[in-house]
Every structure is written in C-alpha cells, then in structure tokens.
Design an enzyme around this catalytic site. Structure first.
Site, PDB file in Angstrom:
ATOM      1  N   ASN A   1      32.529  37.582  32.798  1.00 17.25           N
ATOM      2  CA  ASN A   1      31.781  36.726  33.732  1.00 17.25           C
ATOM      3  C   ASN A   1      32.295  36.790  35.167  1.00 17.25           C
ATOM      4  O   ASN A   1      31.502  36.686  36.095  1.00 17.25           O
ATOM      5  CB  ASN A   1      31.701  35.283  33.206  1.00 17.25           C
ATOM      6  CG  ASN A   1      33.027  34.608  33.146  1.00 17.25           C
ATOM      7  OD1 ASN A   1      34.042  35.224  32.847  1.00 17.25           O
ATOM      8  ND2 ASN A   1      33.053  33.331  33.440  1.00 17.25           N
TER       9      ASN A   1
ATOM     10  N   GLU B   1      42.793  30.970  28.324  1.00 19.30           N
ATOM     11  CA  GLU B   1      41.770  30.235  29.070  1.00 19.30           C
ATOM     12  C   GLU B   1      40.451  30.476  28.339  1.00 19.30           C
ATOM     13  O   GLU B   1      39.925  31.586  28.361  1.00 19.30           O
ATOM     14  CB  GLU B   1      41.725  30.725  30.518  1.00 19.30           C
ATOM     15  CG  GLU B   1      43.014  30.367  31.254  1.00 19.30           C
ATOM     16  CD  GLU B   1      43.133  30.960  32.643  1.00 19.30           C
ATOM     17  OE1 GLU B   1      42.177  31.591  33.116  1.00 19.30           O
ATOM     18  OE2 GLU B   1      44.201  30.790  33.247  1.00 19.30           O
TER      19      GLU B   1
ATOM     20  N   CYS C   1      32.895  29.540  33.089  1.00 20.68           N
ATOM     21  CA  CYS C   1      33.427  28.647  32.061  1.00 20.68           C
ATOM     22  C   CYS C   1      33.416  27.193  32.526  1.00 20.68           C
ATOM     23  O   CYS C   1      33.442  26.278  31.721  1.00 20.68           O
ATOM     24  CB  CYS C   1      34.844  29.070  31.717  1.00 20.68           C
ATOM     25  SG  CYS C   1      35.886  29.203  33.179  1.00 20.68           S
TER      26      CYS C   1
ATOM     27  N   GLU D   1      48.005  28.078  34.064  1.00 21.92           N
ATOM     28  CA  GLU D   1      48.420  29.092  35.036  1.00 21.92           C
ATOM     29  C   GLU D   1      48.062  28.587  36.424  1.00 21.92           C
ATOM     30  O   GLU D   1      47.402  27.571  36.573  1.00 21.92           O
ATOM     31  CB  GLU D   1      47.756  30.434  34.717  1.00 21.92           C
ATOM     32  CG  GLU D   1      48.220  30.990  33.364  1.00 21.92           C
ATOM     33  CD  GLU D   1      47.896  32.459  33.165  1.00 21.92           C
ATOM     34  OE1 GLU D   1      47.941  33.237  34.133  1.00 21.92           O
ATOM     35  OE2 GLU D   1      47.583  32.824  32.008  1.00 21.92           O
TER      36      GLU D   1
END
Ligand code: NAD
Length: 495
Positions: free
Chosen positions: A164, A263, A297, A476
C-alpha cells in the site's frame, strides 16, 4: 495528459544481493491496476538466492560496515536520499504505475516520505545513538563497579513490506535498521516491486558496501518471504502487512526465538462530536476514509457521528464524495486511482455485496465505474458510504482495506468510546471536536497506538508508531526504532 512510463532499468525488475543486480529464470508479471497492462517482469528469488543473500548480509557485518561510525552511516543515508531526490520522477513513475495512486499523492507523500525517512533517521541516530546508561555500584568490600550500557546491532534484519505504501514502508524500516549498524534484506510486496529495486540502484550508486542493503523479490508462502523468515541465520524480522500473515510469521520466528516487530491491520474508528468544526470534519473524514483508495492501514472504516448532526453529516459527506474524481493517476484533478489489483478489488467488491446483505444502506458508491477506455481493464471502484450496519456486522469488524466507510449515530461520550473500542484491532483513531477537555478526556480512552484530534495521518517520525491487539507488536519511530533494532549489553568494570 502524458501517461507515465516505467524506468527502463525496471523492465526486468532484478534482485539486489551482495552488491549485484541479479536476474533469475523464474519470473512473474507486474500488472498495472490502472489499465491492466503488463509493466515488467519481476525476477523471483529462490531459496538458494535467499540463503546466499542472508550469508552475504551476515558477512557484511564483519566487513567495513561493521567498523563504520554512526556519523559515517548517516552520511551514506544522506547520499542515498540525495540520489532519490535527483531521481524523483523515476520513483514517482514506479510508485504510480505499480499501485495506481495519483501522481500528486506520490509526489507529496510517498517519494517525499521515502527521502525524509532516510534523512530523519540519520539525524535522530546521529544525535541519540550512543551509550545509554551508566551506573556506579558500591560493593560491601569497598570496591566499586562502573556499569556501562552499550548498543550493538542485532545483525541481519529481514524487512517484509506490503503494497500500500511501498517506498514509504521500505525506507521507514531500512533507515533505522542501517543506522543501528545492522544489515537489511528487504522483501517488497509482489504487487509493488519496482521502487525497491530503484532504491537498490540508489544504495549501489551511493557506494554502500556489498551485502549491507539487499532486495529480494517474490511472494510469501513457498517463496522469498517464507524462505527469509525460515532462514535460521537471520537475527530479527520487521513486518508490515495483514494480521493473519503476522501470525504465520510469528509462528515461524518462534522456532529460532527471533525478535519481531509487527505493524498489522486496523479497523479504525473516527468520532465526530456535535461541537466539531463541521466542514473540517466532513473533509477530514473523506480524507481519512478515501486517501490512497482507502488502502492505508490508518484509514477510518467506522465513523461515529453524534446524533444531533448525524443526518446533516451523512448528506454533506455523501454530496462531497460524489464529487470526488476517480480516474487516471496522472490527472491532477483525480482524487482516487484504482485499487492495487483486480484480486484486491474482488475482495472489496465481496464486502460491498456483504454489506448490503447485512442491511447497509448505500448512500454513494458500491459500484465499478465505467470509463469507455483502457481504465475499464483496471481495478477501479467508486468511494462508498454506508449507514445502517450493526456494530457486530462482519463489515464493521473485518478490515476491508478499500474506499468504504460506515457512519453510525451515537448519543454519549461513554457509549461512543465503548463502541470505538469494540474491535479486535487497535491501530488508530480520530476525534473531531472543538472542546479541548473532551479531546483530552476521550483520546486516552481509545485503545489504539495513535489518536489524532482534528486531523489525520500527519506524523512526527520521533513519536512511537504501532498497534495494539491484532494491529501489531512493538513500536517503531525515533528512539523506539533504536530500541528494537539494537541489542543492549551491560559492561561491568570493577574499579
Ligand atoms: P500481506 O500480509 O498479504 O503481505 C505483506 C507482505 O508479506 C508481502 O510482501 C507478502 O509477500 C509477504 N508475505 C505474505 N505471506 C508471507 C509469509 N507466509 N511469510 C513471509 N512473508 C509473507 O499484506 P498486504 O495485503 O500486502 O498489505 C495490506 C495489509 O497491510 C493490511 O492489513 C494493512 O492494514 C496492513 N498495513 C499495516 C500497516 C501498519 O503500519 N500497521 C501499514 C501498512 C499496511
């Protein structure tokens, strides 16, 4: 309007291993979601190439790279960023053709953040990467210990990315990995391979030693992704992608007790209170629902609007969404390009059908647009707004990852917090309100890694980023990347 073309060097998209560009006989086609044209042939890495790359990345730790200072590593990343800046247009072509995102988005977001990730992590590490703690201990015999905590690289880090935000994801990981003194093997998504090989060309030109930065192409299962995570010599895995894939990789990593940073997916809630700046909230929800065709996301797939403004809000957002132009990515007026592939469109269309079966009212969208030209061979859908689903409907619980959003009315703060948190995910949230106390009260109660108030998507790269529950493991960003990508060792000296 001029159509973009893929840089010549990518027509056969190569792996980059141990400082060489490597072709393989096994190849797969890279198909444009804009018009279904074949863009390139991608060389798939087999197990032998994966294993050889891991070996080279391991050996590079003991070569000149292992002796570099943090300042020298920063210089390399600045050099790479400058080369990206020089080749900006080629990166835009690679990102746009692979994924169909609008050119203006690739310019302002994808390629810009690609460069910015490298420069920002170079700066952060230059200032912060050092001995972390120092304690003196007094022993009963009168002697003293000096304890110094040092950072060391983890070793070979495997970075597996989704399609993405290809360049953004690859650089968001590679920059801190390298700054911490590790070597990296990037496995881009099979759907968006081009910018990773282009990035490898930049690392090559910058003179980064062989084996330090590597790119291997392929799929997940029975291909480069699985071969990498199964290799016992790797030292850590950082993964961005679907929660189900994360779970599979976690099981593989468990065999060697490898550290993982994940993630993963989201089913993010946005909350619009009646005191919100109405127009800003309408525009903000459109952005957080339909940017990148809803394939971020962090996008809002569940929007809760306070009942007193609900009908007006549904009408306003529907009218504005109907005006959004969907089409050629090279057209400056286009808001949304296609979805990433026809395969992904099938998934999104199946949810559009399911939503109606589950009782949704479709206010706009839910259809494949017809253009009467090459775009009809692409992977387009219209942005879609639903109301009327119950909170436990599948379309309200499962990540769809397309330009779809559902609006529900709510009455009280307490109620909406509970409903926003009624999900197995915990990635992001958005709150629209002009009441400062309410913002402070509600934001910490949203079970998510990031909550935006009166905006969406902007990030300071020093802040922690990650998700709760099915949305990920670890954080992160800034020092948090430094923590994950380095091993601490305590040196205890008797004085
Ligand atoms: P995906 O999980 O299908 O694939 C991601 C990557 O993993 C690809 O490179 C793929 O080849 C690889 N892969 C697949 N199976 C594997 C296996 N068994 N072993 C090793 N590698 C494997 O995800 P996607 O469809 O590419 O991306 C969309 C997903 O990514 C969405 O769920 C989205 O929410 C998530 N995402 C999360 C974040 C975040 O920051 N939390 C950011 C971007 C995307």
């Amino acid at each position: 309007m001029n159509r973009l073309t893929l840089p010549e060097s990518l027509k056969i998209t190569k792996n980059y291993s141990n400082g060489s560009f490597i072709t393989t006989d096994k190849r797969f086609d890279n198909i444009s979601p804009v018009d279904g044209e074949k863009l390139s042939e991608v060389c798939e890495a087999d197990r032998a190439l994966v294993d050889a790359t891991v070996k080279a990345a391991k050996e590079a730790l003991n070569g000149p790279w292992g002796k570099t200072t943090v300042e020298e590593r920063a210089d390399y990343l600045f050099k790479v960023a400058n080369i990206i800046e020089r080749r900006y247009d080629e990166f835009i072509a690679a990102e746009v053709l692979d994924t169909g995102r609008p050119v203006h988005q690739a310019k302002a977001l994808d390629v810009y953040r690609g460069m910015h990730n490298l420069r920002t992590f170079a700066e952060i590490f230059k200032h912060e990467y050092t001995t972390t703690e120092c304690y003196e201990s007094n022993l009963p015999d009168g002697s003293r210990l000096l304890n110094i905590t040092r950072r060391n690289p983890l070793g070979v880090v495997v970075s597996i990315s989704p399609w993405n935000l290809p360049l953004l994801s690859a650089t968001w990981k590679a920059a801190p990995i390298l700054m911490a003194g590790n070597t990296v093997i990037c496995k881009p998504s099979e759907e968006s391979p081009s910018s990773a090989t282009l990035l490898a060309e930049c690392f090559d030109e910058a003179g980064v030693p062989p084996g330090v930065f590597n790119v291997l192409h392929g799929f997940g299962k029975d291909s480069a992704g699985a071969f990498l995570t199964e290799n016992p010599a790797i030292d850590a895995i950082t993964f961005t992608g679907e929660s189900g894939t994360g779970s599979t990789i976690m099981r593989t990593a468990a065999a060697g007790v490898k550290p993982v940073s994940f993630e993963l997916g989201g089913k993010n809630a946005a909350i619009v209170f009646e005191d919100a700046d109405f127009d800003a909230a309408v525009d903000g929800i459109i952005r957080s629902s339909f940017t990148n065709s809803g394939q971020v996301c962090l996008c809002s797939e569940r929007v809760f609007v306070q009942r007193s403004i609900f009908d007006k809000f549904v009408q306003a957002i529907t009218e504005k969404t109907e005006q959004l132009k969907v089409g050629w990515p090279e057209d400056d007026q286009v808001y949304m390009g296609p979805l990433v592939s026809k395969g992904h469109r099938e998934k999104v269309l199946s949810y559009m059908k399911l939503a109606v079966e589950e009782g949704a009212t479709v206010h706009t969208g839910g259809i494949v647009p017809e253009f009467g030209d090459g775009r009809d061979r692409g992977a387009y859908v219209r942005p879609t707004i639903w109301t009327g689903l119950s909170d436990d409907a599948r379309c309200m619980q499962e990540e769809i990852f397309g330009p779809v959003t559902h609006l529900s009315p709510f009455d009280t703060e307490e109620e909406v917090i509970a409903r926003a948190n009624n999900t197995n995910y915990g990635l992001a949230g958005v709150i629209w309100t002009t009441n400062l106390s309410r913002a402070h009260r509600v934001a910490p109660q949203i079970n998510a890694g990031i909550v935006w108030v009166n905006h969406w998507f902007a990030r300071d790269l020093r802040t922690p980023f990650g998700g709760n529950k099915l949305s990920g493991v670890g954080r992160e960003g800034g020092r948090h990347s430094m923590e994950f990508y380095s091993n601490l060792s305590n040196i205890s000296i008797r004085i």
